[in-house]
Design a protein around this motif. Structure first.
Motif: not given
Length: 467
Positions: A5-15
């Protein structure tokens, strides 16, 4: 098979980085050729390399400016060499002029993204996660840095190289001088050497910081062989990656390995009469003291001090220093910077002490060298204006961006960590600062940059057509 599972923090960084990529591309796309200081002269070098597959000599008529009588081929041209590679790749698809220009600009867009990524990573190592985001957001969204990341220049490479150097220093704080960190430092120093001379203070600071801390590390381990091997490794990598340029200059320009004297001779020979170095008036030649220049400008009749012009253009002045942000916005950015920096003095001993319990404080040394690295670009900038060519531009001080932002984050941490006791509220304050930085950057684009170049078509169709 389970998927991680991709963490929320990683998603925020990608965005966030996708937002930066699109935003930088928008900024680069809307600006016509020549929107940045001397961009046509700089792009001319990249175009020459793209067209001929070789490096130009400084006085080659193909790259020499007919007014100034010089070219940027006397100075390190690593950025333009990389740009030429991107232009060549794009040329397999299209050779329309603006597509080639965008290919050259894309190098600095990538350097900007790389700088922000390094800022975020080192921020996580130096601060908690929320402060790390302020660090990265300010570095990537300050209008002055946004500007240099979106047109053809060497300033972006200089800022990126300083980020690589400081990143190596930061990794040392938690890991020591591993061979990996030595290699990162060497690459940063080599790239800095081939970027812009006003960033060279970081090389000087690296020599002392690396030398002192490596010796302390070797002494603690009782293994001085590591000191010699790692020191030699850094020197060899820097020499391999960077020395070739200065050897080339020495061969081409009768021993002038920096190319500065050769550039002056070329300008005296080919520049139009009013632009020859012998006709150039500097504050020093006019009898001004350095203090006069800093506080009253040159000439005094213009009514703007050197400090005022450099500060404003550091925060953000665009085009050929003739496209302005609103005065209230400049003042707000300046107040935010000054307040953050001054707040470090709430705990000056904690920040700058060199001895803790009769032991040398590595963090204290790190902070002192960060402070010195922040000051040196401004000294070089002021001296250049005073004694060589009066150009009060903030981009010459931009290499101080990483250490300056580091101290700002410390300062605001000193304030909010004490005054805002509720952790949830404190995190909200830090998040609000990041959002504000994004909103203000978007405001600058849509309220200042877009209206200035409103006649430039922005559609994909126009881009492909090279309009």
């Amino acid at each position: 098979m389970k998927h991680k599972k991709i963490s929320t923090e990683t998603v925020v960084e990608i965005l966030f980085f996708l937002f930066l990529l699109v935003f930088y591309l928008m900024w680069a796309r809307v600006q016509p050729n020549g929107a940045g200081p001397d961009e046509p002269m700089r792009y001319q070098i990249a175009y020459y390399i793209y067209e001929h597959g070789s490096l130009p000599v400084g006085d080659d008529p193909a790259v020499r400016n007919i007014v100034w009588g010089i070219s940027y081929a006397f100075s390190p041209i690593l950025d333009y060499m990389i740009a030429a590679v991107f232009m060549k790749l794009v040329s397999f698809i299209t050779t329309v002029p603006f597509a080639l220009l965008m290919a050259a600009r894309f190098v600095n867009i990538l350097l900007g993204l790389g700088t922000v990524w390094l800022a975020l990573d080192m921020g996580k190592r130096l601060f908690d996660r929320r402060k790390a985001w302020i660090f990265a957001a300010f570095v990537g969204l300050l209008p002055g840095s946004l500007f240099v990341f979106t047109y053809v220049n060497c300033d972006a490479l200089a800022v990126f190289s300083t980020a690589v150097i400081v990143y190596a220093w930061v990794r040392y704080l938690t890991e020591g001088w591993t061979y990996k960190n030595c290699i990162i430092l060497a690459i940063g120093v080599a790239v800095c050497t081939l970027s812009y001379y006003n960033a060279y203070g970081f090389i000087l600071c690296s020599i002392f910081f690396f030398g002192i801390t490596l010796f302390m590390e070797a002494k603690q381990k009782g293994n001085y062989g590591d000191f010699a091997k790692k020191g030699l490794l850094v020197c060899v990598i820097v020499m391999i990656l960077a020395a070739w340029w200065f050897v080339r200059n020495a061969i081409l320009y009768d021993g002038d390995f920096l190319g500065m004297n050769a550039s002056s001779i070329c300008a005296e020979k080919y520049a139009k009469p009013a632009y020859k170095p012998s006709e150039k008036q500097t504050p020093q030649m006019a009898g001004y003291t350095l203090w006069d220049m800093l506080n009253q400008g040159f000439p005094k009749s213009e009514g703007f001090s050197w400090v005022e012009l450099v500060s404003q253009s550091f925060v953000g002045r665009f085009g050929n220093m003739n496209v302005f942000m609103p005065k209230w916005l400049i003042n707000n950015y300046m107040d935010f910077i000054k307040a953050g920096f001054l707040l470090i003095f709430l705990h000056p001993v904690k920040t700058f002490t060199l001895r803790v319990k009769k032991q040398w404080s590595v963090k204290g040394m790190f902070n002192w060298f960060m402070l010195i690295a922040m000051i040196i670009p401004n000294i070089l900038n002021a001296y250049y204006s005073y004694a060589s060519d009066y150009q009060p531009q903030g981009r010459y001080s931009l290499p101080m961006l990483i250490p300056m932002t580091y101290f700002m984050v410390i300062g605001y941490g000193n304030l909010f960590d004490v005054t805002v006791k509720n952790e949830k509220v404190r995190k909200g304050v830090y998040a609000a600062i990041c959002v504000a930085l994004m909103v203000l950057a978007l405001f600058v684009f849509f309220a200042v940059i877009w209206p200035e170049y409103r006649d430039v078509p922005f559609s994909i169709r126009a881009f492909i057509a090279g309009m």
